[in-house]
Design an enzyme around this catalytic site. Structure first.
Site, PDB file in Angstrom:
ATOM      1  N   GLU A  48       0.848  -1.202   0.000  1.00 39.14           N
ATOM      2  CA  GLU A  48       0.000   0.000   0.000  1.00 39.14           C
ATOM      3  C   GLU A  48       0.886   1.257   0.000  1.00 39.14           C
ATOM      4  O   GLU A  48       0.617   2.220  -0.720  1.00 39.14           O
ATOM      5  CB  GLU A  48      -0.887  -0.047   1.243  1.00 39.14           C
ATOM      6  CG  GLU A  48      -1.757   1.147   1.466  1.00 39.14           C
ATOM      7  CD  GLU A  48      -2.177   1.241   2.933  1.00 39.14           C
ATOM      8  OE1 GLU A  48      -2.187   0.208   3.635  1.00 39.14           O
ATOM      9  OE2 GLU A  48      -2.468   2.376   3.375  1.00 39.14           O
ATOM     10  N   ASP A  52       0.623   3.710  -3.196  1.00 37.66           N
ATOM     11  CA  ASP A  52       0.241   5.106  -2.982  1.00 37.66           C
ATOM     12  C   ASP A  52       1.136   6.034  -3.817  1.00 37.66           C
ATOM     13  O   ASP A  52       0.667   6.946  -4.492  1.00 37.66           O
ATOM     14  CB  ASP A  52       0.371   5.408  -1.480  1.00 37.66           C
ATOM     15  CG  ASP A  52       0.332   6.880  -1.156  1.00 37.66           C
ATOM     16  OD1 ASP A  52      -0.768   7.435  -1.128  1.00 37.66           O
ATOM     17  OD2 ASP A  52       1.410   7.473  -0.928  1.00 37.66           O
ATOM     18  N   ASP A 121      -7.135   1.099   0.725  1.00 36.11           N
ATOM     19  CA  ASP A 121      -5.865   0.419   1.003  1.00 36.11           C
ATOM     20  C   ASP A 121      -5.627  -0.737   0.040  1.00 36.11           C
ATOM     21  O   ASP A 121      -4.514  -0.913  -0.464  1.00 36.11           O
ATOM     22  CB  ASP A 121      -5.856  -0.141   2.444  1.00 36.11           C
ATOM     23  CG  ASP A 121      -5.859   0.971   3.490  1.00 36.11           C
ATOM     24  OD1 ASP A 121      -5.656   2.144   3.106  1.00 36.11           O
ATOM     25  OD2 ASP A 121      -6.074   0.663   4.675  1.00 36.11           O
ATOM     26  N   GLU A 124      -4.692   0.504  -3.439  1.00 39.79           N
ATOM     27  CA  GLU A 124      -3.297   0.955  -3.490  1.00 39.79           C
ATOM     28  C   GLU A 124      -2.330  -0.229  -3.458  1.00 39.79           C
ATOM     29  O   GLU A 124      -1.339  -0.257  -4.199  1.00 39.79           O
ATOM     30  CB  GLU A 124      -3.015   1.903  -2.315  1.00 39.79           C
ATOM     31  CG  GLU A 124      -3.715   3.254  -2.458  1.00 39.79           C
ATOM     32  CD  GLU A 124      -3.411   4.210  -1.310  1.00 39.79           C
ATOM     33  OE1 GLU A 124      -3.518   5.425  -1.527  1.00 39.79           O
ATOM     34  OE2 GLU A 124      -3.092   3.753  -0.202  1.00 39.79           O
TER      35      GLU A 124
END
Lengths: 232, 232
Positions: A48, A52, A121, A124
């Protein structure tokens, strides 16, 4: 379940992972890893973290190239509205990712599978896993399927002021000239109102009235957007 | 001046731009563009927007791969300490970028050329320009020269707790086993103190005392870091 995940990713996004463990990691929530400590599973958090940043760059590059005339402030605002949790949670839903998420019992009972922050989450982490396993080009292919068409259709322009939204909509297919012109001033000095007309490539798209020139311009842009929406 | 910039970038970083205009744009502050409206110059802000995201991803990927055992929270904190304005301003200084910045008169008088936020902006814009003109691999080459060795030497670990800093320092050259063991409990129940010893690959690196096990572990890690620093 993992077989179904591999199938889902292959059938819907055309991606076959080299390292299936990475894909499984992206769908393993910390609550599940905690419930099964004996299995020493990796959870999705590190992926994650990476995903991101992958999204941040891919979206930035897309916006940078798509809107060559847009100033930095508007780009930043638009990027923020795209990579924020709610938007990514929506994408996770549309990609039907939640069904494959491995959740702990407590989290499941508390309806974690539907919680936007959790869906964000997993989206990502999935992007992070694609990046690591397949590289940037496959990430771009994936986003060309699930995200970029939304940007093209103006789905993230709603938070913008009308003038910016109009500019973005019109510049989808290249640079155009947009001009605002005060065509009338009404009323006495202490109660003055302005009428502004907006021209796109010389053609009028609407007029707006307001107590300031800026306000009248915004109103004219809003009318122009409405007109364009009706005609599209 | 622009010739000198091209030379500087070529001689110090081994980069020859295909599109020199892009490099000039990365060094044009908005105050300069405003002072010379007639030239309709592009300022560095859009490149800064892009470079910011490029740094976010390159640093994330580097940390992700360098610290395979570090949890997401620590990665995020470390990334933040690397890409924050002060750190990037320092890099801009070390790369001697400020001398080539085109500033407006007012900004120059107010010592803008030395302002950290402005130096950070030009560093990000420069990275954005390298990314657009040369691609990701050249950005990575550049960062291998100017940034990654600093991460390797622990320059960004100072904000961390001692245990994390120790872990990072020791894992620079691969994964090692770090173990904390309570070797003594001192005093009565209501005034208990713990003594913890830290072992690295089985060898003792120090002990620490504290009113909680966690506190004693932190203290042991701090002692170990001191010992390692003296011996390095």
């Amino acid at each position: 379940m993992t077989e179904q995940l591999f199938e889902h990713v292959k059938n819907n996004f055309g991606i076959t992972f080299h390292d299936n463990e990475l894909l499984i990691e992206a769908f393993t929530h910390s609550s599940y890893a905690n419930d099964h400590r004996d299995l020493t599973l990796k959870n999705l958090e590190r992926l994650e973290f990476l995903g991101d940043a992958v999204l941040e760059l891919t979206v930035s590059e897309y916006l940078y190239k798509k809107f060559p005339e847009l100033p930095e402030g508007q780009l930043t605002r638009m990027r923020a509205s795209i990579v924020r949790a709610e938007s990514l949670a929506k994408l996770a839903k549309e990609c039907e990712l939640a069904q494959f998420l491995c959740l702990g019992k407590g989290e499941e009972l508390m309806n974690g599978r539907k919680r936007p922050s959790l869906l964000c989450d997993v989206f990502e982490a999935f992007v992070g896993a694609i990046f690591l396993d397949q590289g940037m080009e496959t990430v771009m292919d994936f986003l060309r399927r699930v995200l970029f068409p939304k940007i093209d259709s103006g789905a993230f322009s709603h938070g913008m002021d009308h003038k910016t939204a109009l500019q973005e909509l019109l510049q989808k297919n290249g640079v155009v000239t947009i001009a605002y012109q005060v065509i009338k001033e009404i009323g006495p000095d202490h109660d003055r109102q302005f009428v502004v007309e907006v021209f796109v490539e010389g053609d009028s798209l609407g007029t707006g009235k307001g107590r300031s020139k800026k306000g009248a311009e915004q109103e004219a842009a809003r009318v122009a957007l409405q007109t364009l929406e009706k005609n599209s």
